[in-house]
Enzyme design. Structure first.
Site, PDB file in Angstrom:
ATOM      1  N   CYS A  79       0.835  -1.197   0.000  1.00  0.00           N
ATOM      2  CA  CYS A  79       0.000   0.000   0.000  1.00  0.00           C
ATOM      3  C   CYS A  79       0.879   1.260   0.000  1.00  0.00           C
ATOM      4  O   CYS A  79       1.516   1.556  -0.991  1.00  0.00           O
ATOM      5  CB  CYS A  79      -0.994  -0.048   1.161  1.00  0.00           C
ATOM      6  SG  CYS A  79      -2.388   1.076   0.967  1.00  0.00           S
ATOM      7  N   HIS A 163      -3.276  -5.359   1.374  1.00  0.00           N
ATOM      8  CA  HIS A 163      -2.620  -5.682   2.647  1.00  0.00           C
ATOM      9  C   HIS A 163      -2.672  -7.183   2.931  1.00  0.00           C
ATOM     10  O   HIS A 163      -3.577  -7.652   3.622  1.00  0.00           O
ATOM     11  CB  HIS A 163      -3.314  -4.943   3.796  1.00  0.00           C
ATOM     12  CG  HIS A 163      -3.117  -3.467   3.767  1.00  0.00           C
ATOM     13  ND1 HIS A 163      -2.048  -2.856   4.381  1.00  0.00           N
ATOM     14  CD2 HIS A 163      -3.847  -2.485   3.188  1.00  0.00           C
ATOM     15  CE1 HIS A 163      -2.127  -1.551   4.188  1.00  0.00           C
ATOM     16  NE2 HIS A 163      -3.209  -1.301   3.466  1.00  0.00           N
ATOM     17  N   GLU A 165      -0.880  -8.779   4.956  1.00  0.00           N
ATOM     18  CA  GLU A 165      -0.597  -8.988   6.383  1.00  0.00           C
ATOM     19  C   GLU A 165      -1.859  -8.979   7.236  1.00  0.00           C
ATOM     20  O   GLU A 165      -1.822  -9.391   8.404  1.00  0.00           O
ATOM     21  CB  GLU A 165       0.404  -7.934   6.891  1.00  0.00           C
ATOM     22  CG  GLU A 165      -0.164  -6.554   7.138  1.00  0.00           C
ATOM     23  CD  GLU A 165      -0.337  -5.677   5.895  1.00  0.00           C
ATOM     24  OE1 GLU A 165      -0.637  -4.482   6.075  1.00  0.00           O
ATOM     25  OE2 GLU A 165      -0.191  -6.176   4.750  1.00  0.00           O
TER      26      GLU A 165
END
Length: 179
Positions: A79, A163, A165
């Protein structure tokens, strides 16, 4: 050989990346100072707010060290991290890539979507995500969402507009470790 992954920890969502790598049994170093780069093999530049991140890189006087590290070692920008690595005034300019910030909408427009990567469906979490709008011919498109590239690689640099994660799926982090 044991790898040590650095996660830039001056702003943004660095802890989730650190937790993902730790779940894979990888040693993690939170990078906050110039000398932290000396003890890591690869680096993640997490999401957050790209203008704030750039300001903090300059305030903490680590922009040049970050540039030098990213020029030769494996780096993964998510991002805002992808924005910092791309072409633009004040950016690192290490990718043959131009981005449009917040192209998928504001915070309220955030969404989750299935995307394909290496013949596997993975979940992409898009939060004020940038759109990769001009992709040079040195850049490999690894995944798309609605015909727009969302996961790219150029040599030692991996970037995603989403994202990974924020999911429980380590697929993208494992790919980064294998680069």
């Amino acid at each position: 050989m044991t790898q040590k992954v650095g996660v830039l920890a001056i702003q943004g969502g660095y802890q989730k990346h650190a937790d993902m790598f730790k779940s894979l049994g990888v040693e993690v170093k939170l990078v906050k100072f110039n000398n932290d780069f000396d003890s890591i093999d690869r680096l993640v530049i997490p999401g957050g707010e790209s203008t704030t991140l750039l300001n903090l890189l300059n305030k903490h006087q680590i922009f040049d060290k970050l540039y030098n590290f990213c020029s030769s070692k494996p780096v993964f920008g998510t991002c805002a991290g992808s924005i910092v690595l791309s072409k633009g005034e004040g950016y690192l300019n290490l990718l043959d890539l131009e981005v449009q910030r917040n192209a998928y909408g504001r915070q309220v427009d955030s969404f989750v979507a299935d995307i394909s990567f290496n013949d596997k469906n993975i979940t992409g979490v898009f939060i004020r995500a940038p759109k990769f709008i001009v992709v040079g011919n040195q850049v490999d498109i690894l995944s798309k969402y609605q015909d727009s590239p969302v996961l790219l690689r150029q040599a030692n640099i991996l970037v995603s507009s989403f994202h990974p994660e924020l999911t429980q799926d380590p697929t993208i982090h494992e790919y980064f470790l294998a680069m």
